[in-house]
Design an enzyme around this catalytic site. Structure first.
Site, mmCIF file in Angstrom:
data_model
loop_
_atom_site.group_PDB
_atom_site.id
_atom_site.type_symbol
_atom_site.label_atom_id
_atom_site.label_comp_id
_atom_site.label_asym_id
_atom_site.label_seq_id
_atom_site.Cartn_x
_atom_site.Cartn_y
_atom_site.Cartn_z
ATOM 1 N N ASN B 381 43.337 69.656 23.014
ATOM 2 C CA ASN B 381 43.618 69.863 21.567
ATOM 3 C C ASN B 381 44.979 70.019 21.407
ATOM 4 O O ASN B 381 45.763 68.958 20.848
ATOM 5 C CB ASN B 381 42.903 71.124 21.053
ATOM 6 N N ASP B 382 45.810 71.179 21.721
ATOM 7 C CA ASP B 382 47.236 71.286 21.234
ATOM 8 C C ASP B 382 48.055 70.137 22.015
ATOM 9 O O ASP B 382 49.100 69.994 21.414
ATOM 10 C CB ASP B 382 47.480 72.737 22.057
#
Lengths: 104, 455
Positions: B381-382
């Site tokens: 995600n990040d």
């Protein structure tokens, strides 16, 4: 004649530079085996542990030396073995894409 | 044995370590390199055993116990558990160095020792002790014996600094007066410091902690080398210290944080979630994604640790093998912090038979992004959040990312739109080229493989 500690400092500084040169060439793919492998190398302290088992009847010192030998051996044996296990998983690229299957 | 010969053989062992590490520059030569390093260690041990008056009983018992534990651990450990394994081994190395210095101190008359020897002993005991307890705490966190959340309290930083200053004071006292009490107390307080430093650090920062402990275990060995005037220990310790420093820097850069911030910042849980979703996300189905994948010429998989948590590596490999059979080129874009330690994701993928030439690092991934038809983001995600590149107000601004939004299309496999580890919203989900496949990673990949059969 130089003092041993000075020779030690010279050795340490030069070895650090060698370390930076050699290790900065390790690709990110192999960084985990690098850590476990260098970890095994830091088990070189086993040399000190072995020497510490001899030379005198101080019981506490002998106990410390025994634990040091045991923990350093875990470090050395475990470290090299697990690194070998990991590196054995990195397999060669297959030439024609998807032709022959993996051999395991 | 002649002492000069002995010294030269120790040098040979150190050279074997350097050659071994040099061979780690390619997966082709790495395994042989590791064996060369192991032979160097064997040489060092044999050279030490000959004619130095070791106690054979103690040596035999210690080596037997250590070899049994080390072998069992190395052969049994799961690849997902490698970070805690390496942490624990680091700790053992640190403990051994501290104990060697302690035993040498007990065996000598402190008043007769030269100042540099006592200094080395203090350094060895203190660094070794910090490495030991720090590693045990890191192990406990990674093994989830302790909670992964950062344990913080007010005034943590001044407390740690005060404890560190106490150790320096005790050490100086021990060196200046040759008194035994401050020597041992310094070691005991150092045990406490290792706990205090690592306990507040959150799970996401563990890669940095492990690399740092790796470095410290090397420095402890080097300090022990000064105690016993042994060049093999000094060289090997310096090599490992350098390796740890390089990897620590690399991890900090990959997370866009300074080492000080990792050690004293206690990240995670406190960052405000950026509010306001920029538009709506487009949901897609396994059938649609299967068609897109099958008709691609190049597909990039961007895996995150979520992939390993879902134990979906095998499902992923089955899918990519199917794609390769159809003539699709598959590569894997791996961010430095994709796993729980440097290079961890690469090992997890190698374990399921992904050839290493398909494992691309951050720069390589971004270089081929323009030629990539579909990016499949699984459990990450990040590390693919474009806000890190575009949004100056984002808490992760400046973190290097895999720029998946530059590919022709992106499919994100994710259970929901919930934000990632850092609690930061991801604008990638709302971009035009992005489609969301809402499912657990393993189920989504299995569904995709099933849908491929119908394409």
């Amino acid at each position: 004649m130089l003092e041993p500690v000075v020779i030690g400092v010279i050795t340490f500084v030069l070895a650090s530079f060698v370390g930076f040169e050699v290790i900065s060439k390790v690709p990110p793919t192999l960084h985990t085996p690098l850590m476990s492998g260098s970890n095994a190398i830091s088990g070189i302290t086993i040399v000190g542990a072995l020497i510490a088992t001899g030379g005198g009847a101080d019981t506490l010192a002998t106990v410390l030396a025994f634990i040091a030998v045991a923990t350093a051996t875990v470090n050395v044996v475990g470290g090299f073995l697990v690194t070998d296990r990991m590196l054995g998983m990195f397999r060669k690229p297959r030439r024609p894409a998807g032709e022959e299957g993996g051999e395991r | 044995m002649n002492e000069n010969l002995r010294a030269l053989l120790y040098l040979l062992a150190a050279v074997a370590f350097i050659v071994g590490l040099k061979r780690l520059s390619s997966p082709r030569t790495a395994r042989a390199g590791n064996i060369i390093g192991a032979l160097g260690m064997l040489l060092a041990v044999v050279v030490t055993l000959i004619g130095t008056g070791v106690s054979w009983w103690v040596v035999a018992a210690g080596i037997a116990a250590g070899a049994a534990v080390g072998t069992a651990a190395a052969l049994r450990v799961k690849m997902t558990a490698m970070p805690q394994m390496v942490a624990l081994f680091n700790g053992f190395g640190g403990l051994a160095s501290a104990l060697v210095a302690g035993a040498e101190y007990l065996r000598s008359d402190p008043a007769a020792l030269p100042i540099e020897t006592i200094t080395s002993m203090v350094l060895s005991v203190v660094i070794g002790a910090v490495t030991f307890t720090g590693s045990v705490i890191a192990f406990a966190k990674l093994q989830e014996i302790l909670g992964g959340a950062p344990l913080t309290y007010r005034g943590q930083r001044p407390v740690n600094l005060a404890v560190a200053a106490t150790i320096i004071g005790l050490g100086a006292w021990a060196v200046a007066t040759s008194l035994a009490l401050p020597f041992w107390v310094a070691g005991a307080v150092a045990l406490g410091l290792g706990v205090l430093i690592v306990l507040p650090i959150g799970g996401a920062d563990m890669p940095v902690v492990i690399t740092l402990l790796n470095s410290l275990s090397g420095l402890a060995a080097a300090a022990t080398g000064f105690v016993i005037s042994n060049s093999a220990l000094i060289i090997a310790g310096a090599l490992v210290g350098a390796s740890g420093v390089i990897l620590t820097n690399l991890m900090c850069r990959a997370m866009n944080r300074s080492l000080g911030h990792v050690l004293f910042g206690a990240f995670g849980g406190t960052v405000a979630v950026a509010a306001g979703a920029a538009g709506s996300a487009r949901a897609t189905s396994a059938d649609d994604v299967a068609i897109a994948l099958a008709y691609s010429s190049q597909v990039m998989v961007v895996p995150g640790y979520g992939l390993a948590v879902a134990q979906a590596q095998h499902a992923l490999r089955a899918l990519t093998a199917d794609l390769e059979r159809r003539g699709v080129r598959v590569v894997y874009g791996i961010h430095p912090v994709a796993g729980r330690m440097p290079g961890h994701m690469n090992v997890l993928l190698a374990e399921v038979d992904v050839p290493y030439d398909q494992l691309l690092d951050l720069e390589q991934s971004n270089a081929v992004m323009d030629r990539t038809d579909v990016v499949l983001v699984v459990g990450a995600n990040d590390v693919v959040n474009p806000a890190a590149r575009d949004d100056r107000t984002s808490p992760i601004y400046g973190m290097p990312i895999i720029e998946v939004d530059r590919a022709r299309s992106t499919v994100v496999i994710k259970r929901s739109l919930a934000s990632g580890f850092a609690g930061i919203d991801n604008p990638l989900f709302y971009k035009d080229g992005t489609a969301m496949l809402f499912a657990d990673a393993k189920k989504a990949l299995t569904d995709l493989l099933g849908a491929m059969a119908l394409v």
